[in-house]
Design a protein around this motif. Structure first.
Motif, PDB file in Angstrom:
ATOM      1  N   LYS A 167     -26.783 -65.577  21.369  1.00 30.80           N
ATOM      2  CA  LYS A 167     -27.740 -64.000  22.162  1.00 30.80           C
ATOM      3  C   LYS A 167     -28.831 -65.327  22.794  1.00 30.80           C
ATOM      4  O   LYS A 167     -29.110 -65.879  22.340  1.00 30.80           O
ATOM      5  N   LYS A 168     -28.689 -65.448  23.652  1.00 32.14           N
ATOM      6  CA  LYS A 168     -29.934 -65.913  24.647  1.00 32.14           C
ATOM      7  C   LYS A 168     -31.268 -64.988  24.280  1.00 32.14           C
ATOM      8  O   LYS A 168     -30.802 -64.043  24.502  1.00 32.14           O
ATOM      9  N   GLN A 169     -32.411 -66.044  23.963  1.00 30.21           N
ATOM     10  CA  GLN A 169     -33.849 -65.444  24.142  1.00 30.21           C
ATOM     11  C   GLN A 169     -33.655 -63.957  25.507  1.00 30.21           C
ATOM     12  O   GLN A 169     -33.593 -64.434  26.322  1.00 30.21           O
ATOM     13  N   GLY A 170     -34.352 -63.055  25.169  1.00 29.71           N
ATOM     14  CA  GLY A 170     -34.208 -61.698  25.975  1.00 29.71           C
ATOM     15  C   GLY A 170     -33.101 -61.232  26.108  1.00 29.71           C
ATOM     16  O   GLY A 170     -33.151 -60.344  26.939  1.00 29.71           O
ATOM     17  N   ALA A 171     -32.167 -61.784  25.709  1.00 35.00           N
ATOM     18  CA  ALA A 171     -30.727 -60.850  26.498  1.00 35.00           C
ATOM     19  C   ALA A 171     -30.493 -60.054  25.258  1.00 35.00           C
ATOM     20  O   ALA A 171     -30.689 -60.009  24.068  1.00 35.00           O
ATOM     21  N   ALA A 172     -29.310 -59.248  26.138  1.00 36.93           N
ATOM     22  CA  ALA A 172     -29.345 -57.272  24.829  1.00 36.93           C
ATOM     23  C   ALA A 172     -28.471 -57.384  23.819  1.00 36.93           C
ATOM     24  O   ALA A 172     -27.974 -57.613  23.023  1.00 36.93           O
ATOM     25  N   THR A 173     -27.118 -58.781  23.956  1.00 35.66           N
ATOM     26  CA  THR A 173     -25.699 -58.524  23.236  1.00 35.66           C
ATOM     27  C   THR A 173     -25.287 -60.782  23.095  1.00 35.66           C
ATOM     28  O   THR A 173     -26.015 -61.356  23.587  1.00 35.66           O
ATOM     29  N   TYR A 174     -24.732 -60.345  22.321  1.00 35.13           N
ATOM     30  CA  TYR A 174     -24.100 -61.911  22.089  1.00 35.13           C
ATOM     31  C   TYR A 174     -22.715 -62.126  22.475  1.00 35.13           C
ATOM     32  O   TYR A 174     -22.363 -60.524  22.731  1.00 35.13           O
ATOM     33  N   THR A 175     -22.955 -63.589  22.663  1.00 32.88           N
ATOM     34  CA  THR A 175     -21.274 -63.954  23.269  1.00 32.88           C
ATOM     35  C   THR A 175     -20.957 -64.739  22.942  1.00 32.88           C
ATOM     36  O   THR A 175     -21.560 -65.675  21.497  1.00 32.88           O
ATOM     37  N   ASP A 176     -18.872 -64.561  21.933  1.00 28.63           N
ATOM     38  CA  ASP A 176     -18.772 -65.684  21.527  1.00 28.63           C
ATOM     39  C   ASP A 176     -18.881 -67.385  21.736  1.00 28.63           C
ATOM     40  O   ASP A 176     -18.710 -67.537  23.005  1.00 28.63           O
ATOM     41  N   VAL A 177     -18.952 -67.895  21.297  1.00 22.88           N
ATOM     42  CA  VAL A 177     -19.546 -69.746  21.209  1.00 22.88           C
ATOM     43  C   VAL A 177     -18.155 -70.248  21.127  1.00 22.88           C
ATOM     44  O   VAL A 177     -17.355 -70.689  21.377  1.00 22.88           O
ATOM     45  N   LYS A 178     -17.760 -70.368  19.211  1.00 21.53           N
ATOM     46  CA  LYS A 178     -16.381 -70.957  19.109  1.00 21.53           C
ATOM     47  C   LYS A 178     -16.031 -70.073  17.828  1.00 21.53           C
ATOM     48  O   LYS A 178     -16.874 -69.376  17.534  1.00 21.53           O
ATOM     49  N   THR A 179     -14.869 -70.016  17.528  1.00 22.78           N
ATOM     50  CA  THR A 179     -14.147 -69.405  16.344  1.00 22.78           C
ATOM     51  C   THR A 179     -13.459 -70.501  15.514  1.00 22.78           C
ATOM     52  O   THR A 179     -13.707 -72.009  15.078  1.00 22.78           O
ATOM     53  N   VAL A 180     -14.243 -70.490  13.611  1.00 32.07           N
ATOM     54  CA  VAL A 180     -14.907 -71.063  12.842  1.00 32.07           C
ATOM     55  C   VAL A 180     -13.738 -70.681  11.960  1.00 32.07           C
ATOM     56  O   VAL A 180     -13.228 -68.934  11.734  1.00 32.07           O
ATOM     57  N   LYS A 181     -12.960 -71.114  10.855  1.00 38.41           N
ATOM     58  CA  LYS A 181     -12.206 -71.145   9.727  1.00 38.41           C
ATOM     59  C   LYS A 181     -12.732 -70.698   8.396  1.00 38.41           C
ATOM     60  O   LYS A 181     -13.349 -71.477   8.440  1.00 38.41           O
ATOM     61  N   SER A 182     -12.921 -70.492   7.564  1.00 37.47           N
ATOM     62  CA  SER A 182     -13.305 -70.069   5.988  1.00 37.47           C
ATOM     63  C   SER A 182     -13.200 -71.215   5.251  1.00 37.47           C
ATOM     64  O   SER A 182     -11.884 -71.063   5.228  1.00 37.47           O
ATOM     65  N   ASP A 183     -13.576 -71.756   5.104  1.00 36.37           N
ATOM     66  CA  ASP A 183     -12.909 -72.826   4.038  1.00 36.37           C
ATOM     67  C   ASP A 183     -12.344 -72.259   2.332  1.00 36.37           C
ATOM     68  O   ASP A 183     -12.550 -70.783   2.360  1.00 36.37           O
ATOM     69  N   SER A 184     -12.181 -72.902   1.487  1.00 34.21           N
ATOM     70  CA  SER A 184     -11.441 -72.245   0.031  1.00 34.21           C
ATOM     71  C   SER A 184     -12.738 -71.612  -0.525  1.00 34.21           C
ATOM     72  O   SER A 184     -12.356 -70.726  -1.509  1.00 34.21           O
TER      73      SER A 184
END
Length: 256
Positions: free
Chosen positions: A200-217
């Motif tokens: 979320k850019k400073q001053g923006a109201a909402t978050y946007t997706d950047v990438k997908t990450v997998k959780s490890d073991s």
């Protein structure tokens, strides 16, 4: 013992006597109790961690003679058995008019007290036995007035480093996705799950997706991005059939 008379014999008797037999009338059916506005936890899934969790089952019950104040209400799934609400059989239904009552059952659930295990996350059932006030003999005994989801509560963290960071440099974003384990009564890593990194850019109201990450073991998360502008990063998990969605708190990054 009353004997059955054949139609032919009865017809002959009527012809001889000229008498008419009044038509039989069925007894009026008992008025049914009607339930409406049924909600569990206000319509939201019930996420249970490793300690106490309170939630309610609420509904309106209607009958011309109104409703007895102390119905029998329970919730259950599998081997967890019946979860009795707090104040069981103690004025759970309050009159709101001459024909309608508002009912509330409050459940206070602890996985250790009720021996709930991980396999019992999912869809649960509710059961109610409720009766009308005297002199009516009406009652309602229903095995599931409302199904609902009981889920293993989740936690999610985010940490972006270094802070501050120069524009164009590589920012490392770490975190961890954990969920309640009802077998050990601790939180453990939720492995091999897809989690979104959001910005979320400073001053923006909402978050946007950047990438997908997998959780490890161990449920840990780690990825890198290029720093461009001031703003906040967070991880966001969409949830599964046994675990609710959860968003981490945003971690603000100052880009110089």
């Amino acid at each position: 013992m009353r004997k059955r008379v054949s139609a032919a014999v009865a017809t002959g008797a009527l012809a001889l006597t000229g008498l008419a037999i009044p038509a039989a009338h069925a007894a009026p059916a008992e008025e049914e109790i009607k339930l409406s506005n049924i909600k569990v936890n206000g319509g939201k899934d019930v996420a249970i961690g490793t300690g106490n969790k309170k939630f309610t089952l609420t509904f309106d019950a209607s009958h011309s003679s109104n409703i007895e104040a102390n119905p029998s209400i329970s919730a259950w799934k599998g081997s967890s058995g019946i979860l009795l609400p707090d104040g069981f059989l103690r004025d759970q239904c309050k009159e709101v008019s001459a024909t309608k009552s508002s009912c509330t059952a409050t459940f206070n659930v602890n996985p250790q007290d009720y021996d709930i295990d991980n396999s019992e996350a999912g869809t649960w059932s509710t059961e109610v036995f409720i009766s009308a006030q005297y002199p009516s003999s009406a009652y309602l005994d229903k095995s599931n007035i409302k199904s609902f989801k009981v889920l293993r509560a989740a936690k999610l963290t985010t940490n972006a480093a270094p802070e501050p960071i120069k524009k164009g440099k590589t920012l490392t974003v770490t975190g961890a996705l954990t969920r309640a384990n009802w077998d050990t009564f601790k939180y453990g890593g939720y492995t091999a799950q897809s989690v979104k990194l959001q910005f979320k850019k400073q001053g923006a109201a909402t978050y946007t997706d950047v990438k997908t990450v997998k959780s490890d073991s161990r449920g840990n998360l780690k990825t890198t991005v290029k720093a461009t502008v001031d703003g906040s990063y967070r991880y966001s998990f969409a949830g599964t059939s046994t675990t609710p969605a959860v968003n981490a708190s945003g971690d603000a990054v100052n880009v110089t």
